[in-house]
Design an enzyme around this catalytic site. Structure first.
Site, PDB file in Angstrom:
ATOM      1  N   TYR A   1       0.804  -1.350  -0.011  1.00 50.11           N
ATOM      2  CA  TYR A   1       0.046  -0.159  -0.056  1.00 50.11           C
ATOM      3  C   TYR A   1       0.931   1.210   0.097  1.00 50.11           C
ATOM      4  CZ  TYR A   1      -3.980  -3.207   0.838  1.00 50.11           C
ATOM      5  OH  TYR A   1      -5.163  -4.045   0.810  1.00 50.11           O
TER       6      TYR A   1
ATOM      7  N   GLY B   1      -8.673 -13.071  11.388  1.00 48.73           N
ATOM      8  CA  GLY B   1      -9.716 -12.316  10.662  1.00 48.73           C
ATOM      9  C   GLY B   1     -11.090 -12.881  10.092  1.00 48.73           C
TER      10      GLY B   1
ATOM     11  N   CYS C   1     -17.090 -11.659   2.298  1.00 49.89           N
ATOM     12  CA  CYS C   1     -16.453 -10.709   2.880  1.00 49.89           C
ATOM     13  C   CYS C   1     -15.601  -9.796   1.989  1.00 49.89           C
ATOM     14  CB  CYS C   1     -15.421 -11.322   3.969  1.00 49.89           C
ATOM     15  SG  CYS C   1     -14.328 -12.605   3.401  1.00 49.89           S
TER      16      CYS C   1
HETATM   17  C1  LIG Z   1     -12.785  -8.258   4.470  1.00 49.03           C
HETATM   18  C2  LIG Z   1     -11.546  -8.129   4.672  1.00 49.03           C
HETATM   19  C3  LIG Z   1     -10.885  -6.860   4.730  1.00 49.03           C
HETATM   20  C4  LIG Z   1      -9.544  -6.464   4.940  1.00 49.03           C
HETATM   21  N1  LIG Z   1      -8.776  -5.281   5.490  1.00 49.03           N
HETATM   22  C5  LIG Z   1      -7.770  -4.946   5.952  1.00 49.03           C
HETATM   23  C6  LIG Z   1      -7.551  -3.832   6.359  1.00 49.03           C
HETATM   24  O1  LIG Z   1      -8.285  -2.971   6.598  1.00 49.03           O
HETATM   25  N2  LIG Z   1      -6.149  -3.704   6.757  1.00 49.03           N
HETATM   26  C7  LIG Z   1      -5.306  -4.926   6.830  1.00 49.03           C
HETATM   27  O2  LIG Z   1      -4.315  -4.436   7.356  1.00 49.03           O
HETATM   28  N3  LIG Z   1      -5.618  -5.811   6.113  1.00 49.03           N
HETATM   29  C8  LIG Z   1      -6.714  -6.148   6.138  1.00 49.03           C
HETATM   30  N4  LIG Z   1      -7.486  -7.355   5.768  1.00 49.03           N
HETATM   31  C9  LIG Z   1      -6.407  -8.472   5.840  1.00 49.03           C
HETATM   32  C10 LIG Z   1      -6.488  -9.288   7.185  1.00 49.03           C
HETATM   33  O3  LIG Z   1      -6.068  -8.536   8.124  1.00 49.03           O
HETATM   34  C11 LIG Z   1      -5.815 -10.650   7.388  1.00 49.03           C
HETATM   35  O4  LIG Z   1      -4.371 -10.306   7.170  1.00 49.03           O
HETATM   36  C12 LIG Z   1      -6.209 -11.488   6.226  1.00 49.03           C
HETATM   37  O5  LIG Z   1      -7.484 -11.658   6.253  1.00 49.03           O
HETATM   38  C13 LIG Z   1      -5.604 -12.980   6.471  1.00 49.03           C
HETATM   39  O6  LIG Z   1      -5.962 -13.347   7.727  1.00 49.03           O
HETATM   40  P1  LIG Z   1      -7.405 -14.483   8.017  1.00 49.03           P
HETATM   41  O7  LIG Z   1      -6.776 -15.552   7.073  1.00 49.03           O
HETATM   42  O8  LIG Z   1      -7.363 -14.868   9.515  1.00 49.03           O
HETATM   43  O9  LIG Z   1      -8.534 -13.934   7.514  1.00 49.03           O
HETATM   44  C14 LIG Z   1      -8.668  -7.670   5.352  1.00 49.03           C
HETATM   45  C15 LIG Z   1      -9.211  -8.865   5.233  1.00 49.03           C
HETATM   46  C16 LIG Z   1     -10.546  -9.069   4.550  1.00 49.03           C
HETATM   47  C17 LIG Z   1     -11.089 -10.774   4.643  1.00 49.03           C
END
Ligand SMILES: Cc1cc2nc3c(=O)[nH]c(=O)nc-3n(C[C@H](O)[C@H](O)[C@H](O)COP(=O)(O)O)c2cc1C
Length: 648
Positions: free
Chosen positions: A176, A322, A353
């Protein structure tokens, strides 16, 4: 109490901030109305539900510090005005009521990763091709804009502290805007913010950190989110990360939230089912732990087992969850109570999501329709009167309807014509990478059992069945069957339908296989067979493989197809199946493809015949899931949920 997850459930620290356990809700940019920046009741409830569910700390995700520069942020408001701050205070008070800490991720935008806004040029550290339209170039931020962003970070950090937020995180990851300054691949500036030297490359981040620190004081935790590697040529290497972590550690960063990848290596950012559970614990967290003594947080499709492994083996201090917390807000609480079997698994589909963005659908979760609707659906209250509910079909939609109706206190009976619950998921969950679907079926079996739902196996219901007669509500969830088109030779011994190929007839599959149909189920089947060492060709009539898949999963599927050396023939139609294999036709003409087996994966059709007859006979009947309209797991679960919930 003895609990095998004790290490995950113990108190842990970020600087001086004590967190009641090692579970952190991942920053996810959903849940706060970004268009107004104001926190509404539904947002408070969404977060409160995750706090009530036992999570140690909630990271509220991506809040913008200024909407003046990055086009992605221009229609949005972050944290800052008094009205917004009142919302933040309300949210913090509520979450703190559960003993859960609040962290806010502060960001200046997406840079080259931002979606294109007509008439507005994306920004970056320097001129870069935009991710979503490489023919458009970004413009470099001016020094004045950089200074304004730095100031805005300080103001936002101060606002967070005033509102009662316990910690902030600087959003420096996955390529980013901020990361575009920290990476020579994207930073070609020649001024003091350029990447010619380490000091210059880190200047923007350093100034942001210093502005935040000045605003919040020395004891307030500031975390930094960054990737260990970008996973693309010219991106960050782990050696560069080591240098950055050492530097930021020395500067005063209190915790590192580490992940992997960038938009050009998307599947690491939002791990799909093709990535292993806990996929970042070794490549990101364990590496960061070898560099710093500060706490390390890591996300990446954790199950309770992989989370336990990560902390017990010292690979991470905090486990960031997440999508798992969208699927089940009580992830941590259920472990605390020794109820591992009650955790509803995220199926890593990314459909409701991530891929909801830009569609008419609210952000939600395939397996948990209550996400962001907790004010209405968060608690399932008992109905005034217990009714008899009959569910016809024990697939995922039927099981969800039965679960919710039983939670409402109704007397529920499921009639399943086979000897197993699960419906089409039994076939879909066979590939090893679809293990989460099998976990979902197991979850439902346990829930139906605990809720006292009666399941009658081997019972095929028709409109004339006695079993329907005294039902208050009939929910018909008879699913779908594989579609086999009337192609010449389709009944030949070499031809198998994809569901049968998964569930019954694996032994019939030879070493050379054609998969006819390149949609999600055809691609999964092809990957699975190639992983078993078979020589696989996918034949797809359209010009594009995986045409109905979401962007997020498509990336993973295409990579796997390439890695497994699967031959892909798009724009190619199957004309005939015969003893040799199949005759196919493309714009180059006809040819015979030799194969031992041809698997037909050309979609499914609703099992609607019986369903329609039941609807005709009973006004109290309704259809859900594939027998109504073909969809995926999320559609079936959502329809089952609402059908069960609405029985008063
Ligand atoms: C709907 C959604 C929105 C996300 N928004 C962000 C965000 O705003 N900032 C960020 O650093 N990561 C964001 N992520 C990434 C998550 O923080 C995380 O790293 C990723 O989903 C992997 O973790 P998980 O497998 O437990 O979902 C987002 C992920 C999802 C699914």
């Amino acid at each position: 109490m003895e609990n095998s997850y004790n290490k995950l459930l113990e108190r842990a620290y970020i600087g001086k901030l004590g967190v009641k356990n090692r579970f952190v809700m991942a920053p996810m940019g959903i849940g706060i109305d970004v268009m107004s920046g104001c926190i509404e009741e539904k947002d408070v409830e969404y977060y409160a539900e995750r706090a009530r569910g036992g999570t140690g700390m909630l990271n509220l995700g991506f809040q913008i510090v200024t909407n003046k520069t990055d086009p992605f942020t221009m229609s949005r408001y972050g944290i800052g005005t008094p009205l917004q701050e009142m919302g933040w205070t309300r949210l913090c008070d509520r979450v703190h009521g559960y003993g859960t800490a609040v962290m806010v991720q502060l960001s200046c935008g997406l840079g080259r990763n931002a979606m294109m806004v007509p008439g507005v040029q994306n920004v970056s550290s320097s001129e870069n091709a935009c991710f979503f339209d490489p023919s458009s170039m970004t413009r470099p931020l001016t020094a004045e804009e950089i200074h304004a962003i730095v100031q805005a970070f300080g103001a936002a950090a101060a606002a967070c502290k005033r509102a009662g937020v316990d910690a902030i995180e600087i959003h420096g990851h996955v390529g980013y805007l901020l990361d575009q300054f920290m990476t020579p691949l994207w930073n070609k500036r020649e001024d003091e913010y350029g990447a010619q030297t380490f000091e210059n490359k880190m200047r923007f981040v350093t100034e942001i950190y210093q502005a935040c620190r000045a605003a919040v004081g020395s004891d307030y935790p500031i975390a930094f989110r960054m990737v260990i590697e970008h996973g693309i040529a010219g991106g960050r290497t782990r050696e560069e990360s080591a240098e950055i972590i050492r530097y930021l550690d020395h500067l005063g960063i209190d915790a590192f939230d580490v992940d992997w990848g960038c938009y050009d290596a998307y599947e690491w950012v939002f791990p799909t089912c093709y990535m292993p559970d806990g996929c970042l614990m070794d490549i990101s967290a364990a590496y960061a732990k070898s560099i710093t003594k500060k706490p390390v947080m890591v996300a990446g499709a954790f199950t309770p087992e992989t989370a336990k492994q990560a902390v017990e083996e010292g690979k991470a201090d905090f486990i960031v969850i997440g999508r798992g917390l969208l699927a089940d807000p009580e992830f941590a609480g259920k472990l605390q109570e020794g109820r591992r079997e009650d955790i509803r698994p995220c199926i890593k589909c990314n459909r409701f999501c991530l891929s909801a963005s830009g569609t008419a659908r609210d952000s939600s979760c395939s397996v948990n329709p209550a996400v962001l609707k907790e004010t209405i659906y968060g608690r399932i209250a008992k109905a005034k009167k217990s009714r008899k509910v009959v569910v016809v079909g024990g697939g995922v939609g039927g099981m969800e309807a039965a679960r919710v109706a039983a939670m409402k206190g109704h007397e529920v009976i499921v009639y399943e014509k086979t000897d197993k619950l699960g419906g089409q998921l039994l076939a879909a969950s066979v590939p090893v990478f679809k293990g989460r679907l099998a976990m979902l079926v197991d979850y439902y079996k346990v829930q139906l059992d605990k809720l006292g739902v009666k399941v009658e196996y081997g019972k095929e219901i028709t409109a004339d069945s006695e079993e329907l007669k005294d039902a208050y509500k009939i929910i018909v969830a008879t699913g779908a069957h594989g579609f086999v088109p009337p192609i010449k030779g389709v009944n030949g011994t070499k031809v198998l339908e994809v569901i049968d190929a998964h569930t019954g007839d694996q032994a019939r599959i030879g070493t050379k296989v054609i998969v006819a149909g390149g949609g999600p189920s055809g691609c999964d089947c092809a990957i699975e067979l190639a992983m078993e060492g078979k020589e696989v060709t996918i034949v797809e009539m359209l010009d594009k493989l995986y045409p109905t898949g979401t962007l997020d999963n498509r990336f993973s599927v295409l990579r796997r197809i390439q890695e497994e050396k699967i031959t892909v023939m798009t724009g190619t139609k199957v004309k005939e199946f015969n003893d040799k294999g199949a005759i196919v036709e493309s714009k180059d003409g006809e040819k015979t493809l030799e194969a031992d087996t041809i698997i037909v994966a050309m979609g499914t059709r609703p099992n609607s015949e019986v369903a329609e007859k039941i609807l005709d006979k009973y006004v109290c009947a309704q259809t859900i899931g594939d027998c109504r309209v073909i969809g995926q797991v999320g559609e079936a679960v959502h329809q089952g949920f609402y059908a069960g919930w609405c029985i008063e």
